[in-house]
Each structure stands twice: as structure tokens, then as C-alpha cells.
Motif scaffolding. Sequence first.
Motif, PDB file in Angstrom:
ATOM      1  N   GLY A  26       6.004   0.269  -8.720  1.00 29.35           N
ATOM      2  CA  GLY A  26       6.308   1.714  -9.079  1.00 29.35           C
ATOM      3  C   GLY A  26       6.828   2.374  -7.367  1.00 29.35           C
ATOM      4  O   GLY A  26       7.369   3.353  -7.297  1.00 29.35           O
ATOM      5  N   ASP A  27       6.555   1.498  -6.383  1.00 30.77           N
ATOM      6  CA  ASP A  27       6.882   1.864  -4.936  1.00 30.77           C
ATOM      7  C   ASP A  27       8.281   1.634  -4.462  1.00 30.77           C
ATOM      8  O   ASP A  27       8.848   1.784  -3.602  1.00 30.77           O
ATOM      9  CB  ASP A  27       5.943   1.727  -3.857  1.00 30.77           C
ATOM     10  CG  ASP A  27       4.685   2.230  -4.030  1.00 30.77           C
ATOM     11  OD1 ASP A  27       4.409   3.425  -4.592  1.00 30.77           O
ATOM     12  OD2 ASP A  27       3.368   1.713  -3.742  1.00 30.77           O
ATOM     13  N   TRP A  28       8.860   0.237  -5.455  1.00 29.63           N
ATOM     14  CA  TRP A  28       9.931  -0.259  -4.830  1.00 29.63           C
ATOM     15  C   TRP A  28      11.318   0.709  -5.021  1.00 29.63           C
ATOM     16  O   TRP A  28      12.212   0.746  -4.288  1.00 29.63           O
ATOM     17  CB  TRP A  28      10.236  -1.336  -6.045  1.00 29.63           C
ATOM     18  CG  TRP A  28       9.358  -2.391  -5.876  1.00 29.63           C
ATOM     19  CD1 TRP A  28       8.574  -2.670  -4.818  1.00 29.63           C
ATOM     20  CD2 TRP A  28       9.351  -3.662  -6.503  1.00 29.63           C
ATOM     21  NE1 TRP A  28       7.887  -3.651  -5.051  1.00 29.63           N
ATOM     22  CE2 TRP A  28       8.257  -4.352  -6.044  1.00 29.63           C
ATOM     23  CE3 TRP A  28      10.168  -4.158  -7.517  1.00 29.63           C
ATOM     24  CZ2 TRP A  28       7.990  -5.751  -6.471  1.00 29.63           C
ATOM     25  CZ3 TRP A  28       9.570  -5.067  -8.078  1.00 29.63           C
ATOM     26  CH2 TRP A  28       8.584  -6.089  -7.626  1.00 29.63           C
ATOM     27  N   ASP A  87       8.474   0.737   6.071  1.00 28.81           N
ATOM     28  CA  ASP A  87       9.557   0.867   5.099  1.00 28.81           C
ATOM     29  C   ASP A  87       9.525   0.151   3.860  1.00 28.81           C
ATOM     30  O   ASP A  87      10.119   0.278   2.821  1.00 28.81           O
ATOM     31  CB  ASP A  87      10.883   0.716   5.778  1.00 28.81           C
ATOM     32  CG  ASP A  87      11.290   1.533   6.805  1.00 28.81           C
ATOM     33  OD1 ASP A  87      11.271   2.599   6.709  1.00 28.81           O
ATOM     34  OD2 ASP A  87      11.495   1.113   7.793  1.00 28.81           O
ATOM     35  N   MET A  88       8.710  -0.905   3.713  1.00 32.20           N
ATOM     36  CA  MET A  88       8.231  -1.769   2.850  1.00 32.20           C
ATOM     37  C   MET A  88       6.979  -1.722   2.078  1.00 32.20           C
ATOM     38  O   MET A  88       5.965  -1.535   3.187  1.00 32.20           O
ATOM     39  CB  MET A  88       8.682  -3.061   2.615  1.00 32.20           C
ATOM     40  CG  MET A  88      10.257  -3.240   3.186  1.00 32.20           C
ATOM     41  SD  MET A  88      10.793  -4.976   3.245  1.00 32.20           S
ATOM     42  CE  MET A  88      10.384  -5.669   1.659  1.00 32.20           C
ATOM     43  N   LEU A 122       1.506 -13.582  -3.991  1.00 36.48           N
ATOM     44  CA  LEU A 122       1.818 -12.096  -3.311  1.00 36.48           C
ATOM     45  C   LEU A 122       2.707 -11.396  -4.025  1.00 36.48           C
ATOM     46  O   LEU A 122       2.490 -10.153  -4.319  1.00 36.48           O
ATOM     47  CB  LEU A 122       2.098 -12.344  -1.730  1.00 36.48           C
ATOM     48  CG  LEU A 122       0.950 -12.461  -0.837  1.00 36.48           C
ATOM     49  CD1 LEU A 122       1.383 -13.077   0.492  1.00 36.48           C
ATOM     50  CD2 LEU A 122       0.039 -11.471  -0.570  1.00 36.48           C
ATOM     51  N   LEU A 123       3.770 -11.901  -4.488  1.00 39.63           N
ATOM     52  CA  LEU A 123       4.813 -11.383  -5.213  1.00 39.63           C
ATOM     53  C   LEU A 123       4.288 -10.856  -6.488  1.00 39.63           C
ATOM     54  O   LEU A 123       4.845  -9.743  -7.302  1.00 39.63           O
ATOM     55  CB  LEU A 123       6.025 -12.103  -5.315  1.00 39.63           C
ATOM     56  CG  LEU A 123       6.768 -12.136  -3.981  1.00 39.63           C
ATOM     57  CD1 LEU A 123       8.232 -13.253  -4.245  1.00 39.63           C
ATOM     58  CD2 LEU A 123       7.437 -11.051  -3.579  1.00 39.63           C
ATOM     59  N   CYS A 124       3.509 -11.735  -7.271  1.00 44.42           N
ATOM     60  CA  CYS A 124       3.188 -11.595  -8.417  1.00 44.42           C
ATOM     61  C   CYS A 124       2.134 -10.178  -8.472  1.00 44.42           C
ATOM     62  O   CYS A 124       2.109  -9.335  -9.418  1.00 44.42           O
ATOM     63  CB  CYS A 124       2.196 -12.695  -9.210  1.00 44.42           C
ATOM     64  SG  CYS A 124       3.330 -14.134  -9.405  1.00 44.42           S
ATOM     65  N   VAL A 125       1.063 -10.212  -7.386  1.00 43.29           N
ATOM     66  CA  VAL A 125       0.204  -9.027  -7.260  1.00 43.29           C
ATOM     67  C   VAL A 125       1.236  -7.732  -6.923  1.00 43.29           C
ATOM     68  O   VAL A 125       0.950  -6.705  -7.188  1.00 43.29           O
ATOM     69  CB  VAL A 125      -0.446  -9.351  -6.186  1.00 43.29           C
ATOM     70  CG1 VAL A 125      -1.518  -8.064  -5.927  1.00 43.29           C
ATOM     71  CG2 VAL A 125      -1.499 -10.542  -6.417  1.00 43.29           C
ATOM     72  N   ALA A 126       2.337  -7.980  -6.039  1.00 40.02           N
ATOM     73  CA  ALA A 126       2.940  -6.687  -5.811  1.00 40.02           C
ATOM     74  C   ALA A 126       3.604  -6.094  -7.081  1.00 40.02           C
ATOM     75  O   ALA A 126       3.821  -5.042  -7.098  1.00 40.02           O
ATOM     76  CB  ALA A 126       4.075  -7.255  -4.809  1.00 40.02           C
ATOM     77  N   VAL A 127       4.319  -7.048  -8.127  1.00 42.59           N
ATOM     78  CA  VAL A 127       4.796  -6.536  -9.342  1.00 42.59           C
ATOM     79  C   VAL A 127       3.814  -5.646  -9.967  1.00 42.59           C
ATOM     80  O   VAL A 127       4.094  -4.780 -10.584  1.00 42.59           O
ATOM     81  CB  VAL A 127       5.227  -7.896 -10.109  1.00 42.59           C
ATOM     82  CG1 VAL A 127       5.706  -7.338 -11.411  1.00 42.59           C
ATOM     83  CG2 VAL A 127       6.497  -8.501  -9.458  1.00 42.59           C
ATOM     84  N   ALA A 128       2.390  -6.209  -9.982  1.00 42.73           N
ATOM     85  CA  ALA A 128       1.501  -5.506 -10.626  1.00 42.73           C
ATOM     86  C   ALA A 128       1.014  -4.262 -10.094  1.00 42.73           C
ATOM     87  O   ALA A 128       0.827  -3.292 -10.823  1.00 42.73           O
ATOM     88  CB  ALA A 128       0.317  -6.150 -10.814  1.00 42.73           C
TER      89      ALA A 128
END
Length: 306
Positions: free
Chosen positions: A204-206, A29-30, A194-200
Motif C-alpha cells: 500500500g505504500d508503493w 524514500d522507500m 523480504l520481498l514477499c513480506v513487503a508485498v504483504a
Amino acid sequence: MPRQRWVLLTIVYLGFGSSFLAIELVVRDMPPLTAAGMRFFIAGLLLSVLIGARRGWRKLRVARGDAPFLLLAGVLLFLIGNGGVMLGQSHGTPSWLAALIVATIPVWVAILRLTWGPRPSRMTLAGTAIGLVGTSLVITESAGDGSSRLVAALPVLAGAVSWSVGTYLAARRGAARDPMLTSSQQLSVGGALLLCVAVAFERGDWGGIHLTWQAVAALAWLILASSIAAMVAFYRIVALSSVSSASTYAFVNPVVATLLSGLIVGAWPDAMSAVAMLVVVGGVAVVVLGDRGSRVSEGGSRDGTT
């Protein structure tokens, strides 16, 4: 004292071993890197609050010269290490297989020691050989199940190797002056990376995230049980007995992960995979037991969490 040690070992075994099934439930789911970043950053924040409230907020200051190593550890252990596991499981690697691949970390550390020193014992080398045979069986079996299964498993293997390099460098650097504080700092830095890479890459999936109660419960379990409770129990065991005792989680993890995967989601390994598991677990057990009393092996185990 023995009863307390077994209670603590149980917390470590269940906390670390269950993390793979919890990851499998979360990534349904995430986005994987987003989930990993939230897990470690929140766990590091909670642990820092606990340390600050009990021992003073000044204790949380990063010591001079520690910042570069914290950044390196964040990249090797969390961004690539756990990030690889999360990516692999999000692409279909079952939790029992991810746990089996991650269990080979002591084998890769032994190989690094064989190359750059200090040289491991003969028993450790024997366990390394057994572990490599088991790893080969795992990879061969994954390839036999189709290219998609093998491709999904490769990030997990890369994560295990990266985690091994991180723990080896930590061992060469020496034991942490304050393991609990170091853990909280590494969790926070790793989670932030990890959050910084996730933002990059995952922003778009959030918008499509629809959390189920299973995903929320699994993420809470990863934060509280797998990242905080198990780590605190690990260091308590170290204080009561030795790192060698606590490090037995390395060959218990696949067993716990497989039982939970089979009992909860009905995913059991096939016969050949079960044989590979026995070989890998046996090899890792020989490596860990062969390194009893080894300062380098113990130092390399201090920063390990999945």
C-alpha cells in the motif's frame, strides 16, 4: 601481501560500516522491507551471474540437503536480522546507534556458546561481560531520550540477536564448502523472503514512493559496495590470512558509521552515548580477539553482512 590485505580490509570496513548511513538515506524514500528485499535479491542475482559466468551455471544448483538451512538462514539473517535494522532505522534510530547495537552480535554469539557450547575462552567471557555493560548503557541512554527512541531501537536489537542465532547455527553446521556460492544463495533467498513480506505489508505504500537521487545512490551503494564488494573482499582476506583478521570489522563498524553520520548528515552521539560506544566496541574487540583460532567463532563470522 600486507598491502593487499590492508586494501581489502579497507573495502570491508567501508563497505560494511557505511551500510548504516546508506540505509538511513534509503528508508527516507522507500519502505524499509521493500528496500532490503531489493538490495539483497539484486545483490544475490548479480553475484550468482558472476559465479555462473566464471565457473559454469551448473555450479549454482543448490546441493541436496542445503535448502532447509538456506531458508532458515534467510529468515534469521535477512528477514528478521537485517529487516529489524531497516525497520528500526526507518523509525528514527540513527545510523551510528544502529551500528553500535549490531556490533554486539559477537557478544550474543558468545552467550549462545556459553549455554550450548563449545564454551568460549576466559578472554571471550571477559569481553562478553564488557559488551553487556555497554549494551545496557546503550539501552538506558535510549530510554532516557524518550520512549520513541527506545521503541525504534528494539527492532535493531531483535535483529542483532536473530543474526547471532543464525551465525551460531551456521558455525555448528560447519564451514560452507563454497562460501561465495553460499553467500549468493543466502542473499537471493533472504531478498526473496523480504520481498514477499513487503508485498504483504508494504504494498500500500508503493504508490507514494518518490525516489530521490540520494535514495537511488544509497541503494546502489548497498547492493554493490556493502553486499558484493565487501563480501568478496572479506572472503579474499580469509584466503590470504584468517577469519579473525576479517572479523575485526565487527568493532570498526560503529566507528565508521559514527564518523560518516556526523560528517555527512551532522548526527553525532552525545557524551553518554559516546561512552557507551567505547565500552561496546572495547568489549566486542576483546571477544573477537579472544576467539582467534577458534573454529566455531570463525564459522560464525562467515555469513555476516549488514
